[in-house]
Design a protein around this motif. Structure first.
Motif, short mmCIF file in Angstrom:
data_model
loop_
_atom_site.label_atom_id
_atom_site.label_comp_id
_atom_site.label_asym_id
_atom_site.label_seq_id
_atom_site.Cartn_x
_atom_site.Cartn_y
_atom_site.Cartn_z
N ARG A 1 36.94 54.41 56.79
CA ARG A 1 37.73 54.90 57.92
C ARG A 1 39.10 54.24 57.90
NH1 ARG A 1 36.38 59.09 60.92
NH2 ARG A 1 37.53 58.13 62.62
N LEU B 1 33.55 58.76 47.05
CA LEU B 1 32.74 58.02 46.07
C LEU B 1 31.80 57.04 46.76
CD1 LEU B 1 35.54 57.52 43.46
CD2 LEU B 1 33.31 58.51 42.95
N LEU B 2 32.22 56.52 47.91
CA LEU B 2 31.37 55.57 48.63
C LEU B 2 30.14 56.24 49.22
CD1 LEU B 2 34.08 53.42 50.38
CD2 LEU B 2 32.39 52.60 48.76
N GLU B 3 30.19 57.55 49.35
CA GLU B 3 29.04 58.24 49.95
C GLU B 3 27.79 58.15 49.09
OE1 GLU B 3 29.70 62.13 51.38
OE2 GLU B 3 31.11 61.44 52.89
N LEU C 1 38.17 57.62 47.40
CA LEU C 1 37.30 56.44 47.50
C LEU C 1 36.22 56.68 48.55
CD1 LEU C 1 36.49 53.58 46.82
CD2 LEU C 1 38.28 52.75 48.37
N PHE D 1 41.20 58.92 59.66
CA PHE D 1 40.47 59.86 58.81
C PHE D 1 39.43 59.10 58.01
CE2 PHE D 1 42.19 58.97 54.58
CZ PHE D 1 43.41 58.37 54.84
N SER E 1 35.13 59.06 56.38
CA SER E 1 33.75 59.10 56.83
C SER E 1 33.11 57.71 56.65
CB SER E 1 33.02 60.16 56.02
OG SER E 1 31.64 60.10 56.21
N ILE E 2 32.82 57.30 55.44
CA ILE E 2 32.34 55.93 55.20
C ILE E 2 33.53 54.98 55.27
CG2 ILE E 2 31.25 54.38 53.55
CD1 ILE E 2 29.30 56.47 54.29
N ASP F 1 38.20 50.37 57.68
CA ASP F 1 36.81 49.97 57.89
C ASP F 1 35.95 50.64 56.82
OD1 ASP F 1 34.43 49.11 58.96
OD2 ASP F 1 34.64 50.17 60.85
N LEU G 1 35.51 49.35 53.57
CA LEU G 1 35.85 48.98 52.19
C LEU G 1 34.66 48.25 51.57
CD1 LEU G 1 39.48 47.60 52.60
CD2 LEU G 1 38.81 49.55 51.19
#
Lengths: 363, 363, 363, 363
Positions: free
Chosen positions: A10, A355-357, A352, A5, A7-8, A27, A29
């Motif tokens: 994984r 937030l990374l988006e 997380l 699961f 998006s940014i 993937d 981080l």
């Protein structure tokens, strides 16, 4: 697309209960984030069985080996892979099950899907054991979020119909830490006693019970999430239903809201220290799929463990005729309390990821 | 990634409540599928308000124009685009709301996200009106599924705490058709009468009520869905939480399972006509995220309409001070009954998407 | 998943060449971004045929109607939908083609895929006409990027083997604007004259020619893109091969690098104004899939238009026997010059998508 | 989203060149597929250096350990994880490079992205070593495809400007096997001799050379792939540009088509054994992004290895001043020949992913 699961960020889980190892690849981080291995291990230990009569007698040490993604104790931008070797495998216990699917388990659906090729010893890839690598991923996400003032915590809201107190309007980091330090993750310890008694009673009856987990996230900025299908509810749901045994999910008042009136369910807005706050939080911190800045609150329903010691009606697949099945081996009379950190882990990983988006609407 | 869902079949919704038009692009439909426009219109009409005192007095004709994707009344492989022009726009009703966010609405979160750039007249892109194009996509999916013997139907399981009968163990196409033909979508018409009374009572009180929708799919093959995060529950949840006002979702017994014992919640397997069937269906047709071949059953909780006629506490964003808000205009005292076909639509689109993936484990 | 690209910014194209309309939905645009309609129209006009003997005599006005996503001339956070009605449809020209696939076209593969259900008049959804909505999406992306100092421009690097000068080491906004203002998009106008002559010669021969487009982006920050499959090359390639007739793509020296030595192909690093710069740019501004901060440079090969006036060997699908085909109607003897803004558009949309992801490794 | 590709079949690569291990998770493999470990090892050995003076003197045994996904030598539906431990690590060789980025490498861009947190010993996650796990994934995909009559093979089409013969119109499995069995993967062994001489000459000059790989797939059905961005070219490109050092990609005639006329580039259709075939294959088996049933043919450009023994100009990042760098250690004077199986591997994985999607337009 099945065991991943995000998006940014994984999160990709692998392994079977009785295979060589289980593990996770994370993937995306951010780089330069310290991973406190001791704190992570304490988090993993909350999920682990052992010792307590409330859980299976299986021993799972659950100490991850990090094959990649860390350099000098910090994330290095490359995908992180953590592996947990499977040690305590009593595969012999599962011989009969290949031909007699356990009611309530994925044995039958895996057979329908893969025609007998599945490795279903101990539930195989469907096993609750796969939540250990999930906790590795989510435990790291929790540390990264905490560094930004975002805290995720959960408690056991109900077991066998016995209810814990709900979270207060503003659950704090301290409260989350306190629950995490307890042997049984409840707010109301007296209710916890009754829950434990109910679990032991089910165990004595060769039966099992389910429960409800309430999870909250404090410190989220308002404006996180997207309209419609990119909403924070959608993304959390897409991940949380991947936890084995979760059969229901609600945000804020959830199903109870369906019996309220609008005047009861709407959270009035107020001004507090120059910022907009809601006076109550029946929305669970989410309106239109987007965070309000109030605590995010969700509840996940965990069904009773399907593995029970009682004789059950099933079918013999090879003969296609009725059969009786009595499951032996070591099973959990309840998994809801062990699933508390798992719900935290998945929630943290999804937050997380969001937030990374970056940008969140403006640019 | 916000207003779309699906993998092979991509449903992308656009439009604002008071903009020029709303619509949908459906990419990935199989080619050569007839679209029965009359049947589709009857489906759309189930969602439409008008006439009944139970719904808003706004007139929405909701007749889609197909800009692409159809050739001779059949899908042609290219993405299908359907547009519904917005006609009955009373934008004047919404002037005050730009500065005073309505409690329970996305007004505040859109402002937090987009800093005042959002077109929030009538809820803008968050409006329940966006469910009309969803029904175009899902209505077409329903027709394609029906041609393969897969039928999706729903009813209003509860309003304001008043419960309808649940679906029988094997809901049929005929039952779905019967509910769809009724002015009020319930199984137990007497319960329906009481629900209607409750809606009218809320309306008279300048208030609103919520409800629960139960949806089922009959005819699905066993083995559909993937383990963990690719499960049928995950994918349905990722889409269904995109329906405005949905705050909870459960499969089979869902939250009730959390209070059951394993011996009660496990569905025994039996042999019926040489095939494996479950004797009960507390799993809602899903084990381990994969279909069992029993009817898929889910329930979605719809919160009470946040737009109510009563004065509510909010804030004035420009002055950042407390304010009172009384919403005028025409609103639904309940949207749960209108959301029944929407839940069907989204469920059908997700199921078609899954079926289009092909292979399902073997190759 | 066919006619869309992007991750945060999703561009979804619909329509068939001779259907009612073509259009695009752009989901994920940041809110509050002004869309200069006149500038956008000038950009669209660069793609449009008409007037010149170098292009088809079809008239395409290509004026988009915005159905959603704009409020007061600015993006409002909701998905933007733009529609271009098809006016000048000579469907009669295409009657014979349904049974005799045109060599070099998608007629045969669409038939193989959709068994005759495809609407292939004028190429249907495969038509170059679908690049008009792509330019709407990309033209808006260009405006948003320009506001952040990122400029995307392209020129016709070759036609029929006749080469334009390459971009200088640091192509500027002014240079991009100058090319865009020219009737024929080349740097070296003398080479442009010879290209035009070659196109007209091919036209007179009832034949067609191909070309190469070189596109650059200036102003990108270093560090954009992800390792391996999330690289900027991967993402650009995934989108650029969606432009009809593109059959090759290279970054920096590309295929020429394969014949160079490392000592020739490596760009030495230097310090310039306290920042790291490369002395040359054979890498095309990308190392390891991540931007270096030097201009991004790519080249796309466009095959000769497959629609030519000469008799060609094909098959009659209904009789499954050899046939001869002479295509009538109005066709472009070259599409490479018209594809120049299309390559810019797709490049700009992909770059904006990447920038919207935020964080780029640290957090 | 960085180190993964695929839709139904997800390939997720992890590891750094000098970390503990490298590996891959392959999610979505069909169940019940035998994995011939010896055949797989032979495939991996084609990529491995060692022995030959044409490659680095590093020893990499590259024997994968399978942690999950296999049961009795067959895929079991669960994600497959394969790990290759890193043994021969001379990390000392890379000390200086942390502060002086190697021209042509990702050292600088990783630093720009991750601010010095990256583990860049030996290229870290950007290292060519990461192609070993890619070959595990692709080697398994090749076996599964071969069982359905689909064969993927490649040869070295050029090195340092010296060209091999192109594939014949219908490359066969036998031809692929023959190339694979050769120590140097060319069709024309005389050209191969000259290529080898050029590699050794570059090595003696402390320099490196690049090359071009031509890859073909035979046996694909017509109709595979989707229009526009879901085309087979798009999906292959999105993955193939993830192979380190690939800077260009073309299908069929590719860039050469840009200099042809339509009458030369169009492949005439013919009838052969009651089926439509093309008389030539300049389209590389793809029209409109969809397979024609002719062999799929692509060419990937591999730049010369950036690690060369000559002194190069770079910068000292800590002092931000010019510096000279001489790279020591063991490097490949050419990686193109070793990349031949890697291109096969990625191509095979993408094709299997597409085939797993099922339906392909009709349903």
């Amino acid at each position: 697309m099945s065991s991943e699961f995000g998006s940014i960020l994984r999160v990709s889980v692998f392994g079977q209960s009785h295979g060589r190892a289980i593990g996770v690849v994370v993937d995306g981080l951010p780089a330069g984030e310290a991973v406190d291995r001791e704190e992570l291990q304490r988090f993993l230990d909350r999920r682990r069985p052992g010792g307590s009569p409330l859980s299976t007698a299986r021993k799972e040490t659950d100490i991850p080996e990090f094959l990649s993604g860390l350099e000098g104790g910090k994330t290095c931008g490359a995908p992180l892979c953590a592996v947990i070797r499977n040690a305590d495998q009593h595969s012999g216990d599962y011989g009969e099950l290949a031909d007699k699917p356990r009611p309530g388990h994925a044995d039958f659906t895996a057979w329908a899907k893969w025609g007998g090729h599945a490795d279903m010893r101990g539930g195989g890839h469907f096993s609750g054991r796969l939540t250990a690598p999930l906790c590795v991923a989510g435990g790291i996400a929790k540390q990264i979020l905490a560094r930004r003032g975002i805290f995720v915590g959960a408690h056991l809201a109900a077991v066998a119909g016995i209810c814990d107190r709900p979270f207060p309007l503003h659950p704090s980091r301290e409260l989350f830490d306190e629950i995490a330090s307890r042997p049984f993750p409840v707010l109301d310890e007296e209710a916890g006693e009754r829950m434990r008694a109910a679990i032991l009673e089910a165990k004595n009856d060769l039966d099992s019970v389910g429960g409800i987990i309430e999870c909250a996230a404090a410190g989220l900025p308002p404006g996180l999430g997207e309209p419609m299908f990119g909403g924070i509810e959608n993304r959390l749901a897409a991940a949380l239903f991947g936890i084995p045994a979760v059969k229901g999910l609600e945000f804020g008042e959830g199903f109870r809201a369906a019996a309220l009136r609008g005047s009861e369910n709407n959270d009035p807005f107020a001004v507090e220290n120059g910022r907009v706050r809601a006076e109550s939080n029946r929305a669970g911190g989410i309106l239109g799929g987007i965070t309000t800045g109030m605590p995010l609150v969700l509840r996940a329903a965990v069904k009773p463990t399907p593995s029970i010691g009682r004789a059950q009606r099933t079918v013999c697949l090879s003969a296609m005729e009725p059969a009786e099945l009595t499951i032996h081996g070591r099973h959990d009379p309840c998994v809801a309390h062990r699933a508390v950190p798992v719900v935290e882990a998945v929630t943290a990983a999804v937050l997380l990821d969001l937030l990374l988006e970056g940008n969140h609407g403006t640019f």
